[in-house]
Design an enzyme around this catalytic site. Structure first.
Site, PDB file in Angstrom:
ATOM      1  N   ASP A  55      14.869  -1.908  -4.937  1.00  0.00           N
ATOM      2  CA  ASP A  55      14.219  -2.530  -3.784  1.00  0.00           C
ATOM      3  C   ASP A  55      14.977  -2.213  -2.491  1.00  0.00           C
ATOM      4  O   ASP A  55      14.384  -1.778  -1.497  1.00  0.00           O
ATOM      5  CB  ASP A  55      14.151  -4.043  -3.985  1.00  0.00           C
ATOM      6  CG  ASP A  55      13.562  -4.414  -5.322  1.00  0.00           C
ATOM      7  OD1 ASP A  55      12.344  -4.627  -5.403  1.00  0.00           O
ATOM      8  OD2 ASP A  55      14.337  -4.480  -6.294  1.00  0.00           O
ATOM      9  N   GLU A 104      12.022   3.824  -8.950  1.00  0.00           N
ATOM     10  CA  GLU A 104      11.060   4.586  -8.154  1.00  0.00           C
ATOM     11  C   GLU A 104      11.716   5.435  -7.069  1.00  0.00           C
ATOM     12  O   GLU A 104      11.299   6.568  -6.817  1.00  0.00           O
ATOM     13  CB  GLU A 104      10.038   3.629  -7.556  1.00  0.00           C
ATOM     14  CG  GLU A 104       9.200   2.941  -8.635  1.00  0.00           C
ATOM     15  CD  GLU A 104       8.208   1.955  -8.072  1.00  0.00           C
ATOM     16  OE1 GLU A 104       8.121   1.836  -6.830  1.00  0.00           O
ATOM     17  OE2 GLU A 104       7.517   1.298  -8.864  1.00  0.00           O
TER      18      GLU A 104
END
Length: 354
Positions: free
Chosen positions: A18, A255
């Site tokens: 994040d 990611e």
């Protein structure tokens, strides 16, 4: 024309995921002349991945009483983290509210991509009367694109592997291939290391769950057969990118690291965060289908992706042909590089809704 002012909200769940995505976005926006305030509940990961900060980015610790500056044009909440209610109420009270966007996790499945650009009218709560817009990153047309800062691929092309490894104190021996292991825990890591040890290999292991597993498998000398491993200190995002650029192959998790491996253009495997309901398996399958639709992917390479995302994995599958694997990565990378990047699309979308 004055800079557009952005407030970007981030709650840290996976501290290198994040925070990593949000920092790259904030720094990319600022590098394009935007003014960015990153409001983050745990700024400690930034001390590792971006210790020098970035011009144009102000980092603010998340507090429930954080105030909405009068001049803010765009508010981005990363991954549906919900800005503080007081802040949202201040937005609702504006004569001309800022554009409010929810930046979603990277989407691979069709149902996720269908949400891109959709409005979410706020019918109750502190934001009543506002509209929140869904912004969905993804690989295909109709998505919000992928993070890729200007000049990234040119810098990759100009990179000198051996000079950089030498400068970091990690020189490779003549004839050694280089691999990077940045993974979650996996029951087959020891077997994977045995296979890797069949030829001279320098394995770079950044900070994370893989380090103790590699140490347990290889012993204190971090050697086995023709394999030697180096357990790396914390890396900045720039250093992590260059570690991937140095590698003949890599295993990455999350990611942000997936995209950096993809833009690198070398063979890689993506390990998704395992979920009990199997959602990560569906996401992986959709990812591989996207890839196969754009560029031929060797079946043996697909088998590696599946193996790294199977908890009860047996022995590793046979290693794909390196040349075919690299060609498949480069073909898809070059196709994706023709699309507008996420930051470009995000700026255009926000200004159109503003």
């Amino acid at each position: 024309m004055s800079a557009v002012r952005w407030d970007l909200f981030c709650r840290v769940i996976d501290n290198l995921g994040d925070a990593g995505v949000c920092w790259r976005l904030a720094a990319d926006l600022a590098a394009r002349g935007e003014a960015v305030r990153l409001v983050i509940d745990d700024p400690s990961p930034l001390a590792h991945i971006a210790p020098d900060g970035a011009a144009g980015v102000e980092v603010l610790r998340w507090r429930d009483d954080v105030a909405l500056p009068a001049e803010v044009d765009v508010v981005v909440e990363a991954f549906a983290c919900d800005p503080p209610p007081r802040y949202v109420a201040q937005m609702a009270g504006c004569t001309r509210p800022p554009c409010w966007l929810n930046l979603e996790y990277l989407g691979t499945e069709a149902r996720a991509l269908r949400s891109h650009g959709l409005p979410s009218p706020q019918l109750e709560g502190p934001g009543r009367g506002l509209t929140k817009w869904w912004f969905q990153p993804g690989f295909g047309a109709g998505s919000g694109g992928l993070l890729r800062e200007p000049g990234l691929l040119a810098a990759r092309a100009a990179f000198e592997r051996d000079a950089w490894l030498q400068s970091m104190g990690w020189p490779r021996a003549p004839g050694e291939q280089v691999a990077v292991l940045f993974s979650y825990a996996h029951p087959g890591i020891a077997q994977w290391l045995v296979a890797l040890a069949s030829r001279p290999t320098l394995l770079l292991v950044p900070q994370g769950p893989a380090q103790p597993l590699v140490r347990a498998a290889l012993g204190p000398q971090l050697r086995q057969g023709a394999l030697r491993a180096l357990q790396l200190p914390w890396l900045t995002q720039s250093q992590f990118d260059r570690a991937l650029w140095s590698a003949d192959s890599s295993v990455v998790r999350g990611e942000d690291s997936l995209l950096r491996a993809l833009w690198c253009g070398s063979p890689f495997v993506w390990q998704l965060y395992p979920q009990r309901d199997g959602a990560h398996q569906r996401k992986l399958q959709a990812f591989l289908e996207h890839w196969a639709a754009e560029a031929p992917l060797p079946r043996a390479a697909s088998e590696w992706f599946v193996w790294w995302n199977t908890e009860a994995a047996g022995p590793p599958p046979r290693r794909p042909d390196a040349g075919a694997w690299r060609a498949a990565v480069l073909a898809w990378r070059d196709r994706l590089a023709q699309q507008a990047d996420l930051t470009t699309q995000l700026i255009g979308f926000a200004l159109a809704k503003r």
